[in-house]
Motif scaffolding. Structure first.
Motif, PDB file in Angstrom:
ATOM      1  N   THR A   1     -57.600  41.690  -7.644  1.00 35.06           N
ATOM      2  CA  THR A   1     -57.283  40.381  -7.074  1.00 35.06           C
ATOM      3  C   THR A   1     -56.022  40.487  -6.228  1.00 35.06           C
ATOM      4  OG1 THR A   1     -55.979  39.680  -8.989  1.00 35.06           O
ATOM      5  CG2 THR A   1     -58.342  39.165  -9.009  1.00 35.06           C
ATOM      6  N   THR A   2     -55.916  39.565  -5.306  1.00 31.77           N
ATOM      7  CA  THR A   2     -54.736  39.483  -4.459  1.00 31.77           C
ATOM      8  C   THR A   2     -54.551  38.038  -4.017  1.00 31.77           C
ATOM      9  OG1 THR A   2     -53.589  40.497  -2.583  1.00 31.77           O
ATOM     10  CG2 THR A   2     -55.940  40.015  -2.288  1.00 31.77           C
ATOM     11  N   ASP A   3     -53.390  37.767  -3.492  1.00 32.26           N
ATOM     12  CA  ASP A   3     -53.135  36.438  -2.943  1.00 32.26           C
ATOM     13  C   ASP A   3     -53.792  36.331  -1.569  1.00 32.26           C
ATOM     14  OD1 ASP A   3     -51.628  35.823  -5.178  1.00 32.26           O
ATOM     15  OD2 ASP A   3     -49.723  36.360  -4.231  1.00 32.26           O
ATOM     16  N   PRO A   4     -54.283  35.148  -1.197  1.00 25.48           N
ATOM     17  CA  PRO A   4     -54.957  34.997   0.098  1.00 25.48           C
ATOM     18  C   PRO A   4     -54.103  35.418   1.294  1.00 25.48           C
ATOM     19  CG  PRO A   4     -55.409  33.101  -1.288  1.00 25.48           C
ATOM     20  CD  PRO A   4     -54.359  33.924  -2.005  1.00 25.48           C
ATOM     21  N   ASP A   5     -52.790  35.232   1.200  1.00 21.74           N
ATOM     22  CA  ASP A   5     -51.927  35.567   2.342  1.00 21.74           C
ATOM     23  C   ASP A   5     -51.437  37.019   2.337  1.00 21.74           C
ATOM     24  OD1 ASP A   5     -50.226  35.330   0.189  1.00 21.74           O
ATOM     25  OD2 ASP A   5     -48.753  34.085   1.217  1.00 21.74           O
ATOM     26  N   ASN A   6     -51.875  37.822   1.371  1.00 17.90           N
ATOM     27  CA  ASN A   6     -51.447  39.224   1.304  1.00 17.90           C
ATOM     28  C   ASN A   6     -52.432  40.089   2.106  1.00 17.90           C
ATOM     29  OD1 ASN A   6     -50.634  41.828   0.673  1.00 17.90           O
ATOM     30  ND2 ASN A   6     -50.166  41.318  -1.457  1.00 17.90           N
ATOM     31  N   LEU A   7     -52.262  40.064   3.413  1.00 14.74           N
ATOM     32  CA  LEU A   7     -53.186  40.773   4.296  1.00 14.74           C
ATOM     33  C   LEU A   7     -53.146  42.278   4.072  1.00 14.74           C
ATOM     34  CD1 LEU A   7     -52.701  38.738   7.596  1.00 14.74           C
ATOM     35  CD2 LEU A   7     -54.485  38.516   5.872  1.00 14.74           C
ATOM     36  N   GLY A   8     -51.965  42.827   3.759  1.00 14.57           N
ATOM     37  CA  GLY A   8     -51.862  44.260   3.497  1.00 14.57           C
ATOM     38  C   GLY A   8     -52.716  44.674   2.314  1.00 14.57           C
ATOM     39  N   SER A   9     -52.647  43.940   1.229  1.00 18.94           N
ATOM     40  CA  SER A   9     -53.433  44.264   0.043  1.00 18.94           C
ATOM     41  C   SER A   9     -54.921  44.079   0.316  1.00 18.94           C
ATOM     42  CB  SER A   9     -52.998  43.401  -1.139  1.00 18.94           C
ATOM     43  OG  SER A   9     -53.649  43.813  -2.319  1.00 18.94           O
ATOM     44  N   ARG A  10     -55.264  43.047   1.058  1.00 23.01           N
ATOM     45  CA  ARG A  10     -56.669  42.835   1.403  1.00 23.01           C
ATOM     46  C   ARG A  10     -57.211  44.029   2.181  1.00 23.01           C
ATOM     47  NH1 ARG A  10     -56.935  36.684   3.551  1.00 23.01           N
ATOM     48  NH2 ARG A  10     -59.111  37.294   3.892  1.00 23.01           N
ATOM     49  N   ARG A  11     -56.414  44.553   3.113  1.00 23.64           N
ATOM     50  CA  ARG A  11     -56.839  45.720   3.904  1.00 23.64           C
ATOM     51  C   ARG A  11     -56.994  46.961   3.025  1.00 23.64           C
ATOM     52  NH1 ARG A  11     -52.766  43.745   7.954  1.00 23.64           N
ATOM     53  NH2 ARG A  11     -54.009  42.528   9.412  1.00 23.64           N
ATOM     54  N   VAL A  12     -56.082  47.140   2.071  1.00 22.05           N
ATOM     55  CA  VAL A  12     -56.163  48.281   1.147  1.00 22.05           C
ATOM     56  C   VAL A  12     -57.489  48.242   0.389  1.00 22.05           C
ATOM     57  CG1 VAL A  12     -55.198  49.219  -1.013  1.00 22.05           C
ATOM     58  CG2 VAL A  12     -53.680  48.628   0.895  1.00 22.05           C
ATOM     59  N   ILE A  13     -57.810  47.087  -0.160  1.00 22.73           N
ATOM     60  CA  ILE A  13     -59.039  46.933  -0.952  1.00 22.73           C
ATOM     61  C   ILE A  13     -60.270  47.141  -0.073  1.00 22.73           C
ATOM     62  CG2 ILE A  13     -60.393  45.337  -2.366  1.00 22.73           C
ATOM     63  CD1 ILE A  13     -57.599  43.960  -3.010  1.00 22.73           C
ATOM     64  N   GLU A  14     -60.289  46.508   1.072  1.00 26.07           N
ATOM     65  CA  GLU A  14     -61.445  46.617   1.969  1.00 26.07           C
ATOM     66  C   GLU A  14     -61.621  48.048   2.480  1.00 26.07           C
ATOM     67  OE1 GLU A  14     -60.548  43.481   4.751  1.00 26.07           O
ATOM     68  OE2 GLU A  14     -61.088  41.921   3.281  1.00 26.07           O
ATOM     69  N   ALA A  15     -60.528  48.756   2.724  1.00 22.95           N
ATOM     70  CA  ALA A  15     -60.614  50.152   3.184  1.00 22.95           C
ATOM     71  C   ALA A  15     -61.248  51.056   2.128  1.00 22.95           C
ATOM     72  CB  ALA A  15     -59.225  50.670   3.550  1.00 22.95           C
ATOM     73  N   ASN A  16     -61.223  50.602   0.876  1.00 24.46           N
ATOM     74  CA  ASN A  16     -61.811  51.371  -0.221  1.00 24.46           C
ATOM     75  C   ASN A  16     -63.154  50.809  -0.665  1.00 24.46           C
ATOM     76  OD1 ASN A  16     -60.056  53.677  -1.396  1.00 24.46           O
ATOM     77  ND2 ASN A  16     -58.587  52.103  -0.760  1.00 24.46           N
ATOM     78  N   GLY A  17     -63.783  50.021   0.184  1.00 27.43           N
ATOM     79  CA  GLY A  17     -65.123  49.524  -0.104  1.00 27.43           C
ATOM     80  C   GLY A  17     -65.174  48.214  -0.845  1.00 27.43           C
ATOM     81  N   GLY A  18     -64.052  47.532  -0.975  1.00 23.74           N
ATOM     82  CA  GLY A  18     -64.031  46.266  -1.700  1.00 23.74           C
ATOM     83  C   GLY A  18     -64.666  45.144  -0.915  1.00 23.74           C
ATOM     84  N   GLY A  19     -65.481  44.374  -1.611  1.00 24.49           N
ATOM     85  CA  GLY A  19     -66.102  43.192  -1.026  1.00 24.49           C
ATOM     86  C   GLY A  19     -65.594  41.950  -1.727  1.00 24.49           C
ATOM     87  N   LEU A  20     -65.341  40.902  -0.971  1.00 24.52           N
ATOM     88  CA  LEU A  20     -64.863  39.650  -1.549  1.00 24.52           C
ATOM     89  C   LEU A  20     -65.943  39.035  -2.426  1.00 24.52           C
ATOM     90  CD1 LEU A  20     -62.574  37.544  -1.665  1.00 24.52           C
ATOM     91  CD2 LEU A  20     -63.650  36.442   0.305  1.00 24.52           C
ATOM     92  N   VAL A  21     -65.604  38.778  -3.679  1.00 22.97           N
ATOM     93  CA  VAL A  21     -66.526  38.158  -4.628  1.00 22.97           C
ATOM     94  C   VAL A  21     -66.325  36.650  -4.642  1.00 22.97           C
ATOM     95  CG1 VAL A  21     -67.150  37.993  -7.080  1.00 22.97           C
ATOM     96  CG2 VAL A  21     -66.605  40.212  -6.083  1.00 22.97           C
ATOM     97  N   GLU A  22     -65.041  36.233  -4.656  1.00 19.92           N
ATOM     98  CA  GLU A  22     -64.788  34.798  -4.727  1.00 19.92           C
ATOM     99  C   GLU A  22     -63.339  34.465  -4.424  1.00 19.92           C
ATOM    100  OE1 GLU A  22     -65.045  33.028  -8.633  1.00 19.92           O
ATOM    101  OE2 GLU A  22     -63.994  34.695  -9.562  1.00 19.92           O
TER     102      GLU A  22
END
Length: 185
Positions: A143-164
């Protein structure tokens, strides 16, 4: 950047980061850093040993609202590029991939401010995923905060898909959050 098991030899770098105001606990921040510095002062070896608790036998975990919950099995590794860079941790429940409501994700990470934007978190997460598979998890949630774009990019770069999009439990201030899932092949 490589992940290293915490050791007494590497502890000064971790302690210096805490003393500089950084904390691996992104929810509790400075309070958690002071608690860890005190634990290091009291018994450095015991502190290092506590970071690998695959049986979940350690002391209860303090949540941001001050409540305490039972520790889950887990371990932390330190990011290292010749010096301390940050922390990544994995936690799980035996017999299920599900987590209790008070646990926001299987994996958490934090990079010291002076080492951010170098790809360390992305690489650390990439290296942690096989270890999550090794403990029997078919997938991990982060999980991450909606405004944490860096963390979102880290997760997505590793195949993470938004669940909710969700509201964090009251212990975490009922703030908005994003839950991602990475399927482990």
């Amino acid at each position: 950047m490589e992940l290293r098991r915490p050791t007494l030899d590497l502890l000064p770098g971790y302690s210096a980061a805490l003393a500089a105001g950084w904390s691996a606990d992104t929810e509790r921040g400075a309070e958690a850093a002071q608690e860890e510095l005190e634990a290091i002062r009291r018994a450095p070896g015991a502190f290092v040993d506590s970071l690998d608790d695959r049986e979940g036998r350690g002391a209860p975990v303090a949540l941001p609202d001050g409540s305490r919950v039972a520790r889950l099995p887990g371990f932390r590794l330190w990011m290292w590029d010749g010096e301390f860079c940050g922390v990544i941790g994995l936690r799980w429940q035996r017999g299920t991939a599900e987590l209790p409501p008070h646990c926001l994700g299987h994996i958490g990470y934090a990079v010291v401010p002076w080492k951010r934007r170098l790809g360390h978190a992305t690489e650390a997460l990439r290296q942690m995923l096989p270890q999550a598979r090794a403990v029997g998890l078919p997938w991990v949630e982060i999980t991450t905060d909606p405004d944490n774009l860096g963390s979102r990019r880290v997760i997505e770069a590793n195949g993470g898909g938004l669940v909710e999009r969700f509201t964090k439990p009251p212990q975490f201030g009922s703030k908005p959050g994003l839950r991602y899932r990475i399927t482990l092949g």
